[in-house]
Write a protein that holds these residues in place. Sequence first.
Motif, PDB file in Angstrom:
ATOM      1  N   VAL A 215      -2.398   0.840  -4.516  1.00 38.38           N
ATOM      2  CA  VAL A 215      -2.162  -0.519  -4.049  1.00 38.38           C
ATOM      3  C   VAL A 215      -1.550  -1.336  -5.188  1.00 38.38           C
ATOM      4  O   VAL A 215      -2.117  -1.418  -6.273  1.00 38.38           O
ATOM      5  CB  VAL A 215      -3.464  -1.184  -3.577  1.00 38.38           C
ATOM      6  CG1 VAL A 215      -3.190  -2.610  -3.115  1.00 38.38           C
ATOM      7  CG2 VAL A 215      -4.084  -0.382  -2.439  1.00 38.38           C
TER       8      VAL A 215
ATOM      9  N   ARG B 241      -0.235  -5.094  -6.316  1.00 39.26           N
ATOM     10  CA  ARG B 241      -0.400  -6.478  -5.915  1.00 39.26           C
ATOM     11  C   ARG B 241       0.239  -7.405  -6.937  1.00 39.26           C
ATOM     12  O   ARG B 241       0.168  -7.162  -8.147  1.00 39.26           O
ATOM     13  CB  ARG B 241      -1.890  -6.813  -5.785  1.00 39.26           C
ATOM     14  CG  ARG B 241      -2.564  -5.990  -4.689  1.00 39.26           C
ATOM     15  CD  ARG B 241      -3.926  -6.523  -4.331  1.00 39.26           C
ATOM     16  NE  ARG B 241      -4.795  -6.556  -5.482  1.00 39.26           N
ATOM     17  CZ  ARG B 241      -5.727  -7.469  -5.686  1.00 39.26           C
ATOM     18  NH1 ARG B 241      -5.887  -8.455  -4.812  1.00 39.26           N
ATOM     19  NH2 ARG B 241      -6.498  -7.411  -6.745  1.00 39.26           N
TER      20      ARG B 241
ATOM     21  N   GLN C  46       1.988   1.150 -15.052  1.00 42.74           N
ATOM     22  CA  GLN C  46       1.236  -0.105 -15.238  1.00 42.74           C
ATOM     23  C   GLN C  46       1.595  -0.765 -16.568  1.00 42.74           C
ATOM     24  O   GLN C  46       1.696  -1.986 -16.656  1.00 42.74           O
ATOM     25  CB  GLN C  46      -0.271   0.165 -15.168  1.00 42.74           C
ATOM     26  CG  GLN C  46      -1.143  -1.073 -15.378  1.00 42.74           C
ATOM     27  CD  GLN C  46      -1.045  -2.075 -14.227  1.00 42.74           C
ATOM     28  OE1 GLN C  46      -1.681  -1.923 -13.200  1.00 42.74           O
ATOM     29  NE2 GLN C  46      -0.240  -3.121 -14.405  1.00 42.74           N
TER      30      GLN C  46
ATOM     31  N   ASN D 100      -4.822   6.308  -2.206  1.00 33.18           N
ATOM     32  CA  ASN D 100      -4.056   5.135  -1.842  1.00 33.18           C
ATOM     33  C   ASN D 100      -3.740   4.375  -3.116  1.00 33.18           C
ATOM     34  O   ASN D 100      -4.652   4.084  -3.894  1.00 33.18           O
ATOM     35  CB  ASN D 100      -4.874   4.206  -0.942  1.00 33.18           C
ATOM     36  CG  ASN D 100      -4.663   4.507   0.518  1.00 33.18           C
ATOM     37  OD1 ASN D 100      -3.537   4.502   0.984  1.00 33.18           O
ATOM     38  ND2 ASN D 100      -5.758   4.774   1.206  1.00 33.18           N
TER      39      ASN D 100
ATOM     40  N   ALA E 152      -2.735   9.969 -12.212  1.00 37.18           N
ATOM     41  CA  ALA E 152      -3.307   8.945 -13.099  1.00 37.18           C
ATOM     42  C   ALA E 152      -2.417   8.666 -14.306  1.00 37.18           C
ATOM     43  O   ALA E 152      -2.191   7.506 -14.663  1.00 37.18           O
ATOM     44  CB  ALA E 152      -4.708   9.377 -13.537  1.00 37.18           C
TER      45      ALA E 152
ATOM     46  N   LEU F  48       0.668   6.649 -13.204  1.00 34.89           N
ATOM     47  CA  LEU F  48       0.340   5.255 -12.876  1.00 34.89           C
ATOM     48  C   LEU F  48       0.034   4.447 -14.135  1.00 34.89           C
ATOM     49  O   LEU F  48       0.441   3.297 -14.258  1.00 34.89           O
ATOM     50  CB  LEU F  48      -0.857   5.202 -11.922  1.00 34.89           C
ATOM     51  CG  LEU F  48      -0.631   5.775 -10.521  1.00 34.89           C
ATOM     52  CD1 LEU F  48      -1.876   5.562  -9.662  1.00 34.89           C
ATOM     53  CD2 LEU F  48       0.592   5.140  -9.851  1.00 34.89           C
ATOM     54  N   ARG F  49      -0.687   5.074 -15.059  1.00 38.54           N
ATOM     55  CA  ARG F  49      -1.009   4.366 -16.300  1.00 38.54           C
ATOM     56  C   ARG F  49       0.277   3.949 -17.007  1.00 38.54           C
ATOM     57  O   ARG F  49       0.412   2.830 -17.500  1.00 38.54           O
ATOM     58  CB  ARG F  49      -1.838   5.279 -17.216  1.00 38.54           C
ATOM     59  CG  ARG F  49      -2.352   4.616 -18.494  1.00 38.54           C
ATOM     60  CD  ARG F  49      -3.003   5.659 -19.404  1.00 38.54           C
ATOM     61  NE  ARG F  49      -3.955   6.461 -18.657  1.00 38.54           N
ATOM     62  CZ  ARG F  49      -5.232   6.151 -18.504  1.00 38.54           C
ATOM     63  NH1 ARG F  49      -5.690   5.066 -19.085  1.00 38.54           N
ATOM     64  NH2 ARG F  49      -6.033   6.923 -17.815  1.00 38.54           N
TER      65      ARG F  49
ATOM     66  N   ASN G 125       0.840  -1.188   0.000  1.00 32.81           N
ATOM     67  CA  ASN G 125       0.000   0.000   0.000  1.00 32.81           C
ATOM     68  C   ASN G 125       0.885   1.251   0.000  1.00 32.81           C
ATOM     69  O   ASN G 125       1.824   1.352   0.775  1.00 32.81           O
ATOM     70  CB  ASN G 125      -0.862  -0.010   1.269  1.00 32.81           C
ATOM     71  CG  ASN G 125      -1.964   1.023   1.204  1.00 32.81           C
ATOM     72  OD1 ASN G 125      -2.835   0.935   0.355  1.00 32.81           O
ATOM     73  ND2 ASN G 125      -1.908   1.998   2.099  1.00 32.81           N
TER      74      ASN G 125
ATOM     75  N   ILE H  96      -1.697  -2.454 -10.475  1.00 34.91           N
ATOM     76  CA  ILE H  96      -1.673  -1.201  -9.718  1.00 34.91           C
ATOM     77  C   ILE H  96      -3.091  -0.656  -9.627  1.00 34.91           C
ATOM     78  O   ILE H  96      -3.746  -0.429 -10.638  1.00 34.91           O
ATOM     79  CB  ILE H  96      -0.766  -0.150 -10.408  1.00 34.91           C
ATOM     80  CG1 ILE H  96       0.639  -0.728 -10.642  1.00 34.91           C
ATOM     81  CG2 ILE H  96      -0.711   1.137  -9.591  1.00 34.91           C
ATOM     82  CD1 ILE H  96       1.531   0.159 -11.510  1.00 34.91           C
ATOM     83  N   GLY H  97      -3.576  -0.478  -8.421  1.00 34.55           N
ATOM     84  CA  GLY H  97      -4.906   0.098  -8.226  1.00 34.55           C
ATOM     85  C   GLY H  97      -4.786   1.439  -7.538  1.00 34.55           C
ATOM     86  O   GLY H  97      -3.830   1.699  -6.809  1.00 34.55           O
ATOM     87  N   SER H  98      -5.756   2.300  -7.764  1.00 38.32           N
ATOM     88  CA  SER H  98      -5.731   3.618  -7.142  1.00 38.32           C
ATOM     89  C   SER H  98      -7.092   3.884  -6.515  1.00 38.32           C
ATOM     90  O   SER H  98      -8.116   3.714  -7.168  1.00 38.32           O
ATOM     91  CB  SER H  98      -5.420   4.656  -8.214  1.00 38.32           C
ATOM     92  OG  SER H  98      -5.700   5.943  -7.725  1.00 38.32           O
ATOM     93  N   TYR H  99      -7.086   4.263  -5.240  1.00 40.11           N
ATOM     94  CA  TYR H  99      -8.337   4.417  -4.490  1.00 40.11           C
ATOM     95  C   TYR H  99      -8.364   5.752  -3.771  1.00 40.11           C
ATOM     96  O   TYR H  99      -7.614   5.959  -2.814  1.00 40.11           O
ATOM     97  CB  TYR H  99      -8.497   3.248  -3.496  1.00 40.11           C
ATOM     98  CG  TYR H  99      -8.316   1.932  -4.201  1.00 40.11           C
ATOM     99  CD1 TYR H  99      -9.282   1.500  -5.099  1.00 40.11           C
ATOM    100  CD2 TYR H  99      -7.167   1.177  -4.050  1.00 40.11           C
ATOM    101  CE1 TYR H  99      -9.113   0.325  -5.817  1.00 40.11           C
ATOM    102  CE2 TYR H  99      -6.993  -0.004  -4.759  1.00 40.11           C
ATOM    103  CZ  TYR H  99      -7.965  -0.419  -5.637  1.00 40.11           C
ATOM    104  OH  TYR H  99      -7.783  -1.571  -6.348  1.00 40.11           O
TER     105      TYR H  99
END
Lengths: 248, 248
Positions: free
Chosen positions: A216, A218, A192, A214, A185, A188-189, A174, A200-203
Motif C-alpha cells: 500500500v 500512501r 522507500q 499487499n 522486502a 521495497l526498502r 493498493n 510504502i506499507g507491506s501487508y
Amino acid sequence: MTDFTASIIVIGDEILSGRTKDKNIGYIADCLTNVGVYLKEVRIVPDEEEKIIDTINELRNDYTYVLTTGGIGPTHDDITADCVAKAFDVGISENDEAIKMLLERIPLADLNASRRRMARIPHGAKLIENSVSKAPGFQIGNVFVMAGVPSVMQAMLEVVIDRMETGQKLYSCNILTNIKEGDIADTLRSIQSRTSTVSIGSYPYYNDSGYGANIVCRGKNIDELKSIASIIESELSGIGNIEIGKIS
Amino acid sequence: MTDFTASIIVIGDEILSGRTKDKNIGYIADCLTNVGVYLKEVRIVPDEEEKIIDTINELRNDYTYVLTTGGIGPTHDDITADCVAKAFDVGISENDEAIKMLLERIPLADLNASRRRMARIPHGAKLIENSVSKAPGFQIGNVFVMAGVPSVMQAMLEVVIDRMETGQKLYSCNILTNIKEGDIADTLRSIQSRTSTVSIGSYPYYNDSGYGANIVCRGKNIDELKSIASIIESELSGIGNIEIGKIS
C-alpha cells in the motif's frame, strides 16, 4: 501546511470483555482518512471515571481532535458526560435544547429521571444532533462526544466531520501481489528510501487462494504516488503477479 | 486474590488509516476473559518508534501483561522488535533458535537478509513459536510480542495464554429484553446498589426486529450472579419480554 490529527477514545467495559465487538473504530478511521485528518491513536478504556478523565486530558493536548464513543445513555454505567465535564473542569446540568431534542422522540410522560440524564451536558458544550435516536452528543473544545451504538454514532459523525477543519486527502494505491513478503522486502526498502512523500506499507495475507503481500502506497502528492507505484510494478514484475489498484 | 490485568498494543498505520479492520482485539478480549485475566486497556498506535517505545513502557508498568500485535514481519515498516529492545534497554540480534524455526518453512536458499530480520530477537527474550507461519513472536518480561495476521496471532496466543498466570473466570449472564433502556435504568441502578460483586451493564440495540436493551451481569461469584439475574427478571417482568441467557 498544518496536519490535522485525531484520536479516538472508545469507552466501555463491554468492548474490553469481548462481549461487544467494536464496529466504530474502522468506520471512523475511513471517514477521517477521506477528509485528510490523520488518525494517530486509539484507546479503549473501561467505564472508570479516573481513567476516562486522564485519557481525555492527555489526548486533547496531543491531537487536533479527540472523538469519544460510548457511555452517554440513560443508565448508571453511562458516565462519559460527567467525566468530560470534570476533565474540562466545568459544571454539568440539564440542557434545555437537549431536552427539546429528546421530546422529538420521547413523549413527555415517558421522560423520566433516567432519560433526562441524557440531556445533562457540560457547560459551554455545543450539541451534536443525531437523526437516529435524537439524543444528542456534544462538542467541548476539541473533544467530540458521541454514542456507542454504531447507527447513532454514524449519524453524529456526519455532524462532527462537518465541524472539523479538514486537511488534504491522503491518497492511497493498493498493489496486490502473489509474492511472499520476504522476496520483496529488499526492493521495497530501497524504493522507500528514494521518496519522502510516499509511505510504502507491506501487508502479508494468507487465505484459501494462497498467500502473498499487499503493498500500500500512501501520500498527498498524487503524481509522486503514481510514479512510485509504477516503479514498484516494474521492479517486481519479474517475480510474480502484480495488480495495481485504482488510486483512491 | 490478585487480579491479573492485561493491555493490548495494536501496532500499525494500516489500522489507523482504516485500510485494515482489526480482527485481533475482540478475539484476544474473549480469550482473556475466558481465563480470568482482565483486559483493562487497548491502544492502537502508528509505526513510529518513539510512540511504540513510550506506549510499551507505560503499559508494562501499569498492567500484569502487555500483548502486542503487528510489526514483526520482514519489511522496512516492521519495527516492533527493535522498539521492544529499546523499551527494555537490551540489545537485539539474530537468534539461532528463531533461524531454525524459519528454516522449518523457508528453504535455506530463500533465507535472504529481509527474512533473517524476522529472527532478530531482543536479548533475554523467550520465543513464542507458531504453527502457522513458523516465524516466532517473543516474550520479554511481561510483554508478549505477536504477529498482526489474525491466523498467526491466534496460533501465538495459545502459547501466550499457556504461559500466563491466570485468574478466576469472570462469569457472565446476558438478559435480553425488548424494553427501552430509559424504562429500566432506575430499576437497574437500584439493583446495582445492592451488590458489590456483580457488575450490571446495559446495552441498547436497534435492529430490524425492533429495539430494546441487553443487560449483562458479570461477576466471579456464580451464586450471587444467578441471584442478581433473578432479581432483574422479577423486577422487569411486568414491563416487557425478558429472556435470561445461560451463564458462561
